[in-house]
Design a protein around this motif. Structure first.
Motif, PDB file in Angstrom:
ATOM      1  N   GLU A 193       0.653  -1.057   0.036  1.00 19.54           N
ATOM      2  CA  GLU A 193       0.040   0.153   0.012  1.00 19.54           C
ATOM      3  C   GLU A 193       0.827   1.293  -0.114  1.00 19.54           C
ATOM      4  N   SER A 194       2.032   1.310   0.843  1.00 13.25           N
ATOM      5  CA  SER A 194       3.092   2.506   0.899  1.00 13.25           C
ATOM      6  C   SER A 194       3.534   2.753  -0.577  1.00 13.25           C
ATOM      7  N   LEU A 195       3.535   1.434  -1.460  1.00 17.27           N
ATOM      8  CA  LEU A 195       4.114   1.585  -2.728  1.00 17.27           C
ATOM      9  C   LEU A 195       2.993   1.952  -3.754  1.00 17.27           C
ATOM     10  N   ASP A 196       1.619   2.148  -3.254  1.00 20.44           N
ATOM     11  CA  ASP A 196       0.506   2.366  -4.213  1.00 20.44           C
ATOM     12  C   ASP A 196       0.430   1.144  -5.017  1.00 20.44           C
ATOM     13  N   LEU A 197       0.689  -0.078  -4.898  1.00 20.17           N
ATOM     14  CA  LEU A 197       0.641  -1.230  -5.654  1.00 20.17           C
ATOM     15  C   LEU A 197      -0.698  -2.046  -5.203  1.00 20.17           C
ATOM     16  N   VAL A 198      -1.307  -1.545  -3.856  1.00 20.38           N
ATOM     17  CA  VAL A 198      -2.575  -2.201  -3.241  1.00 20.38           C
ATOM     18  C   VAL A 198      -3.126  -1.154  -2.750  1.00 20.38           C
TER      19      VAL A 198
END
Length: 154
Positions: free
Chosen positions: A87-92
Motif C-alpha cells: 500500500e505504501s508503494l501504491d501497488l495495493v
C-alpha cells in the motif's frame, strides 16, 4: 492412535525416508532461493509477488484480507504487514468490504498489476531453474495430483 492402519505404523524404508527428508529441505530452501533470485534482480520479494499474483487472479482484482492470507499461506498479521508495504508503494489499496463493513479487501491497483508483470519474468526463470528443471521426464500432471492430495489431507 485408535483406528490407525498398521501400514501407517511401519518404519520407513530408505527410499521413503530419503523422500520425506528431501521434501522437508525443498519446503525450506525453495521459497528462500526464489526470493533471493527475485530480490537480487531488483524485483518484488516472493511474499509480495505472491500477494499481487493472487489479487490479479481474483474477481475484481480484490480479496478479503483473511482469504488472501490463506491463499499466500501467511498469518493474518503477516499478510497485514505485506499489504501495508504494498500500500505504501501504491501497488495495493485497502477498501471496506461491501458485504461486511467490519472486513477489509485488498485491491490490486493498476500500478500493482504493472509491477507484477515486470517481476513475472524473474519469478518464472527462478521457478524453472530452481524447481521445474529438476523434474524433466517426470509425469508432471501425476506429480501435481499427488501434491494436491498431500496439500488437502486432514
Amino acid at each position: 492412535m485408535a483406528g490407525t492402519p498398521e501400514k501407517h505404523l511401519q518404519p520407513l524404508d530408505a527410499d521413503e525416508e530419503a523422500l520425506v527428508r528431501a521434501l522437508g529441505r525443498v519446503m525450506y530452501v525453495l521459497p528462500r532461493t526464489i526470493d533471493a533470485d527475485m530480490v537480487g534482480e531488483r524485483q518484488l520479494p516472493l511474499t509480495e509477488y505472491t500477494a499481487l499474483m493472487n489479487l490479479s487472479e481474483a474477481p475484481g482484482r480484490q480479496m478479503r484480507m483473511n482469504e488472501l492470507a490463506a491463499a499466500c499461506q501467511l498469518s493474518l498479521s503477516g499478510m497485514t504487514r505485506t499489504i501495508n508495504r504494498l500500500e505504501s508503494l501504491d501497488l495495493v489499496k485497502r477498501v471496506r468490504c461491501t458485504e461486511d463493513a467490519r472486513g477489509w479487501n485488498a485491491v490490486l491497483t493498476d500500478a500493482g498489476f504493472a509491477r507484477l508483470e515486470e517481476s513475472w519474468p524473474s519469478h518464472l526463470a527462478s521457478v524453472r531453474r530452481r524447481f521445474l528443471d529438476h523434474f524433466e521426464g517426470f509425469d508432471l500432471a501425476q506429480l501435481a495430483r499427488a501434491f494436491r492430495k498431500v496439500g488437502t489431507a486432514d
